[in-house]
Structures are given as structure tokens and as C-alpha cells.
Design a protein around this motif. Structure first.
Motif, PDB file in Angstrom:
ATOM      1  N   ASP A  49       0.829  -1.206   0.000  1.00 58.09           N
ATOM      2  CA  ASP A  49       0.000   0.000   0.000  1.00 58.09           C
ATOM      3  C   ASP A  49       0.862   1.254   0.000  1.00 58.09           C
ATOM      4  OD1 ASP A  49      -2.225  -1.543  -0.030  1.00 58.09           O
ATOM      5  OD2 ASP A  49      -2.656  -1.358   2.122  1.00 58.09           O
ATOM      6  N   VAL A  50       1.913   1.263   0.830  1.00 58.15           N
ATOM      7  CA  VAL A  50       2.809   2.424   0.892  1.00 58.15           C
ATOM      8  C   VAL A  50       3.519   2.607  -0.440  1.00 58.15           C
ATOM      9  CG1 VAL A  50       4.906   3.316   1.975  1.00 58.15           C
ATOM     10  CG2 VAL A  50       3.102   2.361   3.396  1.00 58.15           C
ATOM     11  N   MET A  51       3.948   1.516  -1.074  1.00 59.78           N
ATOM     12  CA  MET A  51       4.625   1.605  -2.369  1.00 59.78           C
ATOM     13  C   MET A  51       3.682   2.167  -3.441  1.00 59.78           C
ATOM     14  SD  MET A  51       7.735   0.666  -2.072  1.00 59.78           S
ATOM     15  CE  MET A  51       8.244   0.174  -3.664  1.00 59.78           C
ATOM     16  N   LEU A  52       2.416   1.749  -3.436  1.00 61.10           N
ATOM     17  CA  LEU A  52       1.456   2.268  -4.418  1.00 61.10           C
ATOM     18  C   LEU A  52       1.189   3.752  -4.203  1.00 61.10           C
ATOM     19  CD1 LEU A  52      -1.092  -0.685  -4.657  1.00 61.10           C
ATOM     20  CD2 LEU A  52       0.552   0.055  -6.378  1.00 61.10           C
ATOM     21  N   VAL A  53       1.078   4.171  -2.953  1.00 61.87           N
ATOM     22  CA  VAL A  53       0.870   5.599  -2.666  1.00 61.87           C
ATOM     23  C   VAL A  53       2.062   6.402  -3.135  1.00 61.87           C
ATOM     24  CG1 VAL A  53       0.651   7.284  -0.807  1.00 61.87           C
ATOM     25  CG2 VAL A  53      -0.765   5.230  -0.789  1.00 61.87           C
ATOM     26  N   LEU A  54       3.272   5.918  -2.883  1.00 55.13           N
ATOM     27  CA  LEU A  54       4.471   6.632  -3.337  1.00 55.13           C
ATOM     28  C   LEU A  54       4.540   6.688  -4.870  1.00 55.13           C
ATOM     29  CD1 LEU A  54       7.124   5.339  -0.801  1.00 55.13           C
ATOM     30  CD2 LEU A  54       6.141   7.630  -0.938  1.00 55.13           C
ATOM     31  N   LEU A  55       4.152   5.609  -5.528  1.00 53.57           N
ATOM     32  CA  LEU A  55       4.162   5.591  -6.995  1.00 53.57           C
ATOM     33  C   LEU A  55       3.181   6.611  -7.567  1.00 53.57           C
ATOM     34  CD1 LEU A  55       5.152   4.233  -9.609  1.00 53.57           C
ATOM     35  CD2 LEU A  55       3.238   2.647  -9.370  1.00 53.57           C
ATOM     36  N   ILE A  56       1.986   6.681  -6.993  1.00 56.19           N
ATOM     37  CA  ILE A  56       0.990   7.648  -7.462  1.00 56.19           C
ATOM     38  C   ILE A  56       1.468   9.069  -7.209  1.00 56.19           C
ATOM     39  CG2 ILE A  56      -1.346   8.532  -7.041  1.00 56.19           C
ATOM     40  CD1 ILE A  56      -2.177   5.603  -6.580  1.00 56.19           C
ATOM     41  N   MET A  57       2.072   9.326  -6.078  1.00 57.67           N
ATOM     42  CA  MET A  57       2.584  10.671  -5.798  1.00 57.67           C
ATOM     43  C   MET A  57       3.708  11.034  -6.761  1.00 57.67           C
ATOM     44  SD  MET A  57       2.506  10.732  -1.628  1.00 57.67           S
ATOM     45  CE  MET A  57       3.478  12.207  -1.554  1.00 57.67           C
ATOM     46  N   PHE A  58       4.537  10.064  -7.097  1.00 59.92           N
ATOM     47  CA  PHE A  58       5.621  10.314  -8.047  1.00 59.92           C
ATOM     48  C   PHE A  58       5.071  10.640  -9.431  1.00 59.92           C
ATOM     49  CE2 PHE A  58       8.771   8.664 -11.094  1.00 59.92           C
ATOM     50  CZ  PHE A  58       9.801   9.542 -10.808  1.00 59.92           C
ATOM     51  N   ILE A  59       4.045   9.899  -9.870  1.00 57.90           N
ATOM     52  CA  ILE A  59       3.450  10.152 -11.184  1.00 57.90           C
ATOM     53  C   ILE A  59       2.795  11.529 -11.220  1.00 57.90           C
ATOM     54  CG2 ILE A  59       1.571   9.419 -12.717  1.00 57.90           C
ATOM     55  CD1 ILE A  59       2.248   6.537 -11.943  1.00 57.90           C
ATOM     56  N   ILE A  60       2.134  11.921 -10.148  1.00 62.95           N
ATOM     57  CA  ILE A  60       1.464  13.223 -10.121  1.00 62.95           C
ATOM     58  C   ILE A  60       2.469  14.362 -10.148  1.00 62.95           C
ATOM     59  CG2 ILE A  60       0.050  14.745  -8.671  1.00 62.95           C
ATOM     60  CD1 ILE A  60      -1.509  12.271  -7.838  1.00 62.95           C
ATOM     61  N   THR A  61       3.593  14.187  -9.511  1.00 54.12           N
ATOM     62  CA  THR A  61       4.561  15.294  -9.423  1.00 54.12           C
ATOM     63  C   THR A  61       5.458  15.416 -10.644  1.00 54.12           C
ATOM     64  OG1 THR A  61       6.130  13.879  -8.248  1.00 54.12           O
ATOM     65  CG2 THR A  61       4.614  15.218  -6.914  1.00 54.12           C
ATOM     66  N   ILE A  62       5.408  14.472 -11.579  1.00 51.18           N
ATOM     67  CA  ILE A  62       6.220  14.591 -12.793  1.00 51.18           C
ATOM     68  C   ILE A  62       5.659  15.761 -13.612  1.00 51.18           C
ATOM     69  CG2 ILE A  62       6.803  13.487 -14.980  1.00 51.18           C
ATOM     70  CD1 ILE A  62       6.752  10.829 -13.580  1.00 51.18           C
ATOM     71  N   PRO A  63       6.517  16.664 -14.071  1.00 56.45           N
ATOM     72  CA  PRO A  63       6.006  17.791 -14.873  1.00 56.45           C
ATOM     73  C   PRO A  63       5.484  17.298 -16.225  1.00 56.45           C
ATOM     74  CG  PRO A  63       8.397  17.790 -14.838  1.00 56.45           C
ATOM     75  CD  PRO A  63       7.956  16.721 -13.893  1.00 56.45           C
ATOM     76  N   ILE A  64       4.443  17.943 -16.677  1.00 55.37           N
ATOM     77  CA  ILE A  64       3.854  17.601 -17.966  1.00 55.37           C
ATOM     78  C   ILE A  64       4.808  18.047 -19.061  1.00 55.37           C
ATOM     79  CG2 ILE A  64       1.923  18.021 -19.519  1.00 55.37           C
ATOM     80  CD1 ILE A  64       0.213  18.550 -17.063  1.00 55.37           C
TER      81      ILE A  64
END
Length: 143
Positions: free
Chosen positions: A23-38
Motif C-alpha cells: 500500500d505504501v509503495m502504491l501511494v508513493l508511486l501515485i505521488m511520483f506520477i502526479i509530481t512529474i512535470p507535464i
């Protein structure tokens, strides 16, 4: 080694629970994807800049000559009847002009194909590069 969860020996499970880690790994992955600049894709184009001077306007569109073939096979250059020799002279004159005028070719639907083909051969031999067939839009619903 077999898992001990399936036995009824009464001893506690000794394996580590990995569900919270996943669960922690999935949350970190989603946060990483959101913070990548477009990423934006841009094509750089150098546009001409105005120098403030009054530049001459661009050349006016060249003259458009109309060549019409009536049902009887007569040739008309801008409304005036001509023959094959005069047509070739007019075409030779227009080819030497800069910019070369457009030639709008409009054979009548009842004109014989042989005459239209002869005129197209004359146009081709004159090396006309700006040739357009006009009047074809009236047949767009026939097929």
C-alpha cells in the motif's frame, strides 16, 4: 518451506505481513506520477519581425486566364474565340511571365473528348505549370 497458516497447530504465523508495504509503495508511486512535470511538445518557428519601415505589399495574385471549350469544339480564351495556333502563342507568353498566371481549364460536358485531349496536349507541350480544372464541382453528386 511450507506456510504455517494452513496448519491447526495453534502457533502464531511467523511470516511478515506485506500488505501495508505494498500500500505504501502504491501511494508513493501515485505521488511520483502526479509530481512529474507535464512534457510539452513545441515546434520553434522563427517568425519574421517587423523592422518598423513601410515594406511594400506582397505581389498581387497573378492574372487567371480561363480556357473554355464549347460543345462544338471551339476554344475561348477569356471569352474570346481563338484557334490552336493562337492558344499556343498565348500559352508561350504566359509561361514566360513572372509570376506565371493560373490557367483555368473548363471543357463543356458535351465537348468531344478528342478535342479536349488535343488541347491538353497543347497545354502540356507549352510547359504550363499552373493548370486547374474548373467546373467539375457540378458533377460531384453524379457518381
Amino acid at each position: 518451506m511450507a506456510m504455517s497458516g494452513g496448519r491447526d497447530d495453534g502457533e502464531p504465523m511467523m511470516d511478515m505481513n506485506t500488505t501495508p508495504l505494498i500500500d505504501v509503495m502504491l501511494v508513493l508511486l501515485i505521488m511520483f506520477i502526479i509530481t512529474i512535470p507535464i512534457q510539452t511538445h513545441a515546434v520553434k518557428v522563427d517568425l519574421p519581425q517587423s523592422d518598423g519601415k513601410n515594406n511594400p505589399p506582397p505581389l498581387v495574385e497573378p492574372v487567371k486566364n480561363k480556357l473554355y471549350i464549347d460543345p462544338d469544339g471551339r476554344l475561348f480564351w477569356n471569352g474570346a474565340q481563338i484557334d490552336d495556333v493562337t492558344l499556343r502563342q498565348y500559352l508561350d507568353t504566359t509561361v514566360t511571365m513572372d509570376p506565371q498566371p493560373e490557367l483555368h481549364f473548363q471543357p463543356d460536358p458535351q465537348a468531344r473528348y478528342e478535342i479536349v485531349d488535343q488541347v491538353l496536349a497543347i497545354i502540356k507541350r507549352a510547359n504550363v505549370t499552373k493548370l486547374g480544372f474548373v467546373g467539375n464541382e457540378q458533377y460531384r453528386n453524379d457518381f
